[in-house]
Enzyme design. Structure first.
Site, PDB file in Angstrom:
ATOM      1  CE  LYS A  22       3.770  65.743 -66.521  1.00  0.00           C
ATOM      2  NZ  LYS A  22       2.692  64.876 -66.353  1.00  0.00           N
ATOM      3  NE  ARG A  92       1.111  65.990 -70.007  1.00  0.00           N
ATOM      4  CZ  ARG A  92       2.391  65.827 -70.665  1.00  0.00           C
ATOM      5  NH1 ARG A  92       2.806  67.060 -71.120  1.00  0.00           N
ATOM      6  NH2 ARG A  92       2.976  64.730 -70.641  1.00  0.00           N
ATOM      7  N   GLY A 101       2.948  56.567 -64.495  1.00  0.00           N
ATOM      8  CA  GLY A 101       1.705  55.897 -64.879  1.00  0.00           C
ATOM      9  C   GLY A 101       0.500  55.790 -63.937  1.00  0.00           C
ATOM     10  CG  MET A 103      -2.862  60.586 -61.129  1.00  0.00           C
ATOM     11  SD  MET A 103      -2.475  61.815 -59.797  1.00  0.00           S
ATOM     12  CE  MET A 103      -0.985  61.406 -59.502  1.00  0.00           C
ATOM     13  NE  ARG A 336       9.792  62.123 -67.886  1.00  0.00           N
ATOM     14  CZ  ARG A 336       8.645  61.398 -67.907  1.00  0.00           C
ATOM     15  NH1 ARG A 336       7.741  61.535 -66.733  1.00  0.00           N
ATOM     16  NH2 ARG A 336       8.500  60.384 -68.914  1.00  0.00           N
ATOM     17  CG  HIS A 454      20.615  26.204 -44.943  1.00  0.00           C
ATOM     18  ND1 HIS A 454      20.639  25.799 -46.406  1.00  0.00           N
ATOM     19  CD2 HIS A 454      21.617  26.020 -44.395  1.00  0.00           C
ATOM     20  CE1 HIS A 454      21.678  25.142 -46.368  1.00  0.00           C
ATOM     21  NE2 HIS A 454      22.526  25.142 -45.227  1.00  0.00           N
ATOM     22  CB  SER A 763      30.379  40.677 -34.197  1.00  0.00           C
ATOM     23  OG  SER A 763      29.588  40.686 -35.733  1.00  0.00           O
ATOM     24  CB  THR A 766      21.162  42.167 -36.862  1.00  0.00           C
ATOM     25  OG1 THR A 766      21.825  42.108 -37.988  1.00  0.00           O
ATOM     26  CG2 THR A 766      21.729  43.305 -35.852  1.00  0.00           C
ATOM     27  CG  ASP A 768      20.390  33.750 -34.341  1.00  0.00           C
ATOM     28  OD1 ASP A 768      19.197  33.213 -34.147  1.00  0.00           O
ATOM     29  OD2 ASP A 768      21.579  33.328 -34.514  1.00  0.00           O
ATOM     30  CB  CYS A 830      28.228  39.580 -38.479  1.00  0.00           C
ATOM     31  SG  CYS A 830      27.884  38.758 -37.306  1.00  0.00           S
ATOM     32  CE1 TYR A 850      32.435  43.794 -38.459  1.00  0.00           C
ATOM     33  CE2 TYR A 850      34.035  44.605 -36.842  1.00  0.00           C
ATOM     34  CZ  TYR A 850      33.196  43.856 -37.432  1.00  0.00           C
ATOM     35  OH  TYR A 850      32.993  42.474 -36.658  1.00  0.00           O
TER      36      TYR A 850
HETATM   37  C1  PEP Z   1      23.056  36.396 -36.847  1.00  0.00           C
HETATM   38  O1  PEP Z   1      22.472  35.701 -35.935  1.00  0.00           O
HETATM   39  O2  PEP Z   1      22.908  37.631 -37.031  1.00  0.00           O
HETATM   40  C2  PEP Z   1      24.278  35.952 -37.465  1.00  0.00           C
HETATM   41  C3  PEP Z   1      25.181  36.487 -38.263  1.00  0.00           C
HETATM   42  O3  PEP Z   1      24.594  34.587 -37.156  1.00  0.00           O
HETATM   43  P1  PEP Z   1      23.532  33.173 -37.969  1.00  0.00           P
HETATM   44  O4  PEP Z   1      23.061  33.887 -39.073  1.00  0.00           O
HETATM   45  O5  PEP Z   1      24.765  32.345 -38.573  1.00  0.00           O
HETATM   46  O6  PEP Z   1      22.878  32.798 -36.918  1.00  0.00           O
HETATM   47 MG    MG Z   2      23.229  34.074 -35.189  1.00  0.00          MG
END
Ligand code: PEP
Ligand code: MG
Length: 879
Positions: A22, A92, A101, A103, A336, A454, A763, A766, A768, A830, A850
């Site tokens: 401000k 102010r 909000g 102060m 602003r 799941h 791949s 991440t 697991d 993935c 990727y």
């Molecule tokens: C993982 O483990 O990151 C993965 C992509 O496989 P899933 O989630 O199916 O175990």
């Molecule tokens: Mg997995």
């Protein structure tokens, strides 16, 4: 000597870390000659000094404030506390980063019993002078002494009733004098002291109240949530008051230089005649549209429009401007960058590029990736949300909003949906058997499970709103009822609403606004695409998901979970027969039927992918997950398979595992039952050949999950290769394909150089990898992670945003070691982190090829990847 206080004409917009947002903008507007009432800013350095001295204003600060006050008196020709022409100021807060909000503001400071007479004398307006004084007592009492406003509101209502007035502005001076007496009494009773009459004492109390508010619990929580550095401190702005409450040629309002909902290029705002700032915000009187100012004060309107254009030009962004008109004289009190919807943000950014004001890079950087969720999913009407109360809160597993009737099992949900009802599936947790119910529902709510459970993974894949791990509710699936902690009970067929973006659950039907894309979005996305280096793939296992993702710009499939293809009602019996088979012949019979089904799926995916890579992961989950639990289902399987119920129950016991996540799953299944992966490899390559014969290019990648040693990978890979070789020989055709592995066990990261000898790609799984590195169960982490977050033991849920120090370090190690063996090995991610912006920045930094994420996160991932790339260029330029 350190300097703590700056006149407005000493600062610039770039000084926001010293003067607060401000203060820096007030200085900038003063510098460019806009009508800003004079004032000064006590810097954030003073706030730091105050905190270092345990809440004490040092002599140096006090002296500088007094000097600047004297300067203000001289410049305005008014004196603090004068009985003839008093100087009044506003106080102010203004932090370097906007903290809405957090102060508070104090107006009309400097008024007391005597100076109010001085004001009447100077202005000749008893009503507005007394009105300003009573407002000051209320605000000061509230902000500095924490006296709840309702005490004052009650007194105001009472006096209006006694005087027979409808509106505050109808109160006469004698009414206001009476009201002031009552306000002073309230102040004394509630604070235990008289209202401070010395304006300098008022000022010091107000300054320390602003500094103290930097550490109040609301501010601390806000900063933690928005990752704002607590060491910044806040500045305090002291500004000469101008009065919008001095009759019908005065007023106050706000103006946005463009429409903050749509981004349209039109000044948008509202104002109130004869009012002070807080009247517009407090909603006591209803403001009117800005266009009415054109008829009421045409010259002021024109000046305001010119100022709006000038400020937008100057800041090169849409501005949110606060103004006051005092007797037809316009003053600008704040500017602003305006808050806006995502749609407006993109529209404004694209328009500013076309107007030659900003670069395409700047247009990309201006939108935070997660904001795109607002565009891609339906949301609740803001007004409806404001008036409804939250029943329970869970984890925001999949964004969007939905409203519908609750059903407690998949079959009832499907039935109700087929009868035309909008349905929300409520389960303790979901399992593969619920897939159809999930698909037919508007949204899914579970009491258990975390962000990679799941329900969360499947719902995100479907682009469906989902709230998981909602510990505020108890689900009685027998009685078909939900009990909330607050004592509400909801039965089957009752209406609820879910917000998958916030995790909130409402016990009523709420109106929705639908998602819509627009031309500026496509154009902007083109720029995003050109800027990024990472490729973005999708986690998809159905033609519909793939189609959605391609529409959003996915460059291929990064993970097709083949077990998801078995979840359909008509397929589950064959999967179950395969699992309970007692000998290889029985198993091969069932596998042959499944192969035909898988081929249909793969053909459809290859056709839609049209030559883009498709990474197909072979069967991963523990087999018993597919088996029936309820008696009715077991009986059905007995009829279909010709085995007795007892035999099936025995098989169920044999297959059950104490710790399925660490058990007989992934490549371990292929070690014990090689025929499963053999069938899948055949299905993949036979489909690829069929599609190739149709003249459509194909690029299959076969992925082996949960590998920990080179030996198990080599064994399985060689079996698959032999199977494929046989197909090639039979068909007299050779198609290129890759075989690679998921890297999702810590051991695989450590020995990635060995594993790379048998893999054409990696791949990183991440999900697991996070589970196994922390030892946190994916399905049960919801029980304890909230406590970890609350106690700041972790900064973010590691299943949502990659833990860079631990899990991230393993990903980097795996990448480096994999490349030691195969410098050009293709590497992606993935796990769910592939759709998280902060994680994407990390994956960009360590040089992956990727990331792959669920369909509706593809645009978010594209934007995060582009921003990572642009930031890298910027930092290289500054080196
Ligand atoms: C993982 O483990 O990151 C993965 C992509 O496989 P899933 O989630 O199916 O175990
Ligand atoms: Mg997995």
């Amino acid at each position: 000597m350190r300097k703590f206080v700056y006149r407005f004409d000493e600062g610039r917009k770039e000084m926001k870390f010293l003067l607060g947002g401000k203060g820096a903008n007030l200085a900038e507007m003063t510098r460019i000659g806009l009508p800003v009432p004079p004032g000064f800013t006590i810097s954030t350095d003073a706030c730091k000094d105050y905190n270092e001295h345990h809440g004490h204003l040092s002599e140096d600060i006090l002296r500088e404030v007094m000097l600047h006050l004297a300067h203000l008196e001289k410049a305005s020709g008014k004196r603090f506390g004068s009985t003839e022409n008093p100087l009044l100021v506003s106080v102010r807060s203004g932090a370097p980063v906007s903290m809405p909000g957090m102060m508070d503001t104090i107006l009309n400071l400097g008024l007391n019993e005597k100076s109010v007479q001085g004001m009447i004398h100077a202005t000749g307006d008893a009503r507005s002078s007394l009105d300003s004084y009573r407002r000051f007592i209320q605000m000061f009492g509230d902000v500095v002494f924490g006296i709840p406003s309702y005490h004052f509101e009650q007194a105001l209502v009472a006096i209006k009733k006694e005087a027979g007035c409808q509106s505050d502005t109808d109160l006469q001076p004698t009414d206001l004098e009476k009201l002031i007496e009552r306000y002073l009494d309230i102040f004394l009773t509630e604070s235990g002291r008289d209202f401070p009459q010395d304006p300098k004492e008022q000022l010091m109390l107000a300054i320390t109240a602003v500094f103290d508010s930097w550490m109040n619990p609301r501010a601390v929580i806000y900063r933690r949530l928005h990752e704002i550095d607590a060491s910044y401190g806040t500045a305090v702005n002291i500004q000469t008051m101008v009065f919008g409450n001095t009759g019908e040629t005065s007023g106050t309002g706000i103006a946005f230089t463009r429409n903050p909902s749509t981004g349209e290029k039109e000044v948008f705002g509202e104002f109130l005649l004869n009012a002070q700032g807080e009247d517009v915000v407090a909603g006591i009187r209803t403001p009117v549209e800005l266009s009415q100012l054109r008829t009421q004060m045409p010259e002021v309107y024109e000046e305001l429009m010119t100022t709006c254009a000038l400020l937008e030009d100057h800041y090169q962004d849409m501005q949110d401007i606060e103004f006051t008109i005092e007797k037809e004289q316009l003053y600008i009190l704040q500017t602003r960058n305006g808050k806006r919807t995502t749609k407006a943000a993109i529209q404004v950014a694209v328009d500013l590029v076309h107007e030659g004001k900003i670069s395409t890079e700047e247009a990309i950087m201006r939108i935070a990736p997660n904001e795109l969720d607002q565009l891609l999913h339906p949301a609740f009407h803001v007004d409806a949300l404001a008036s409804s109360s939250v029943l329970a809160t869970g984890l925001p597993a999949s964004p969007g909003a939905a409203t519908g009737m609750i059903y407690f099992d998949a079959a009832s949900a499907v039935k109700a949906a087929e009868m035309g009802s909008k349905v929300i599936l409520v389960r303790s947790e979901t399992s593969p058997e619920d897939i159809e119910g999930m698909a037919k529902s508007e949204a899914i709510l579970t009491a258990r499970g975390g962000m990679t459970s799941h329900a969360a993974v499947v719902a995100r894949g479907m682009g469906k709103c989902c709230v998981v791990g909602c510990a505020d509710i108890l689900i009685d699936e027998q009685e078909k009822a939900i009990r909330t902690k607050s004592g509400h009970i909801l039965h089957e067929g009752d209406q609820i609403s879910l917000d998958g973006t916030t995790g909130q659950v409402y016990g009523e039907e709420l109106p929705l606004t639908e998602a819509e894309l627009f031309p500026a979005f496509d154009e902007w996305m083109e720029w995003v695409n050109e800027a990024k280096r990472l490729h973005i793939r999708v986690n998809a296992d159905t033609p519909a998901d793939l189609q959605t993702a391609l529409h959003f710009g996915a460059e291929g499939i990064g993970l097709c979970r083949t077990e998801h293809m078995f979840f359909h009602e008509e397929r589950i019996p064959f999967v179950r027969q395969m699992i309970i088979a007692e000998n290889i012949r029985e198993r091969e019979d069932a596998l042959e039927k499944l192969k035909q089904m898988q081929k249909e799926d793969f053909c459809a995916l290859f056709r839609i992918a049209d030559g883009r890579p498709i990474n197909i992961r072979l069967l991963d989950p523990p087999l018993h997950e597919f088996l029936p639990k309820e008696t009715g289902e077991i009986e059905k399987l007995s009829q279909a398979s010709g085995k007795t119920v007892t035999e099936i129950r025995r098989r169920l016991t044999e297959l059950a595992e104490t710790n399925p996540m660490l058990g007989h799953r992934g490549c371990r299944l292929a070690v014990t039952y090689p025929e499963i992966y053999k069938m899948q490899a055949e299905a993949i390559m036979e489909s690829a050949m069929e599609i190739h014969d149709e003249g459509i290019p194909v690029q299959p990648e076969i992925m082996i999950p949960l590998v920990a040693t080179q030996a198990e990978l080599a064994l399985i890979k060689n079996e698959i290769k032999t199977t494929i070789q046989q197909i090639f020989e039979k068909e007299r055709l050779i198609l290129p394909f890759d075989i690679g592995t998921m890297i999702e066990t810590p051991r695989a990261c450590i020995v990635a150089d060995q594993i790379a000898q048998d893999a054409q790609f990696f791949s990183f799984g991440t999900n697991d990898l996070t589970q196994l590195t922390f030892g946190f169960s994916r399905d049960d982490a919801g029980k304890f992670l909230p406590s970890y977050e609350k106690l700041a033991l972790i900064s973010r849920d590691p299943f949502v945003s990659i833990d860079q120090d631990g899990v991230g370090a393993l990903v980097e190690l795996g990448t480096v070691r994999g490349r030691m063996t195969q410098p050009n090995i293709k590497i992606g991610v993935c796990g769910e982190h592939g759709g998280d912006p902060a994680s994407i920045h990390f994956f960009h930094k360590i040089g992956l090829h990727y990331v792959s994420c669920s369909p509706f996160r593809v645009p978010i991932a594209r934007l995060a990847a582009a921003q990572a790339s642009l930031l890298e260029h910027r930092s290289m330029e500054t080196v």
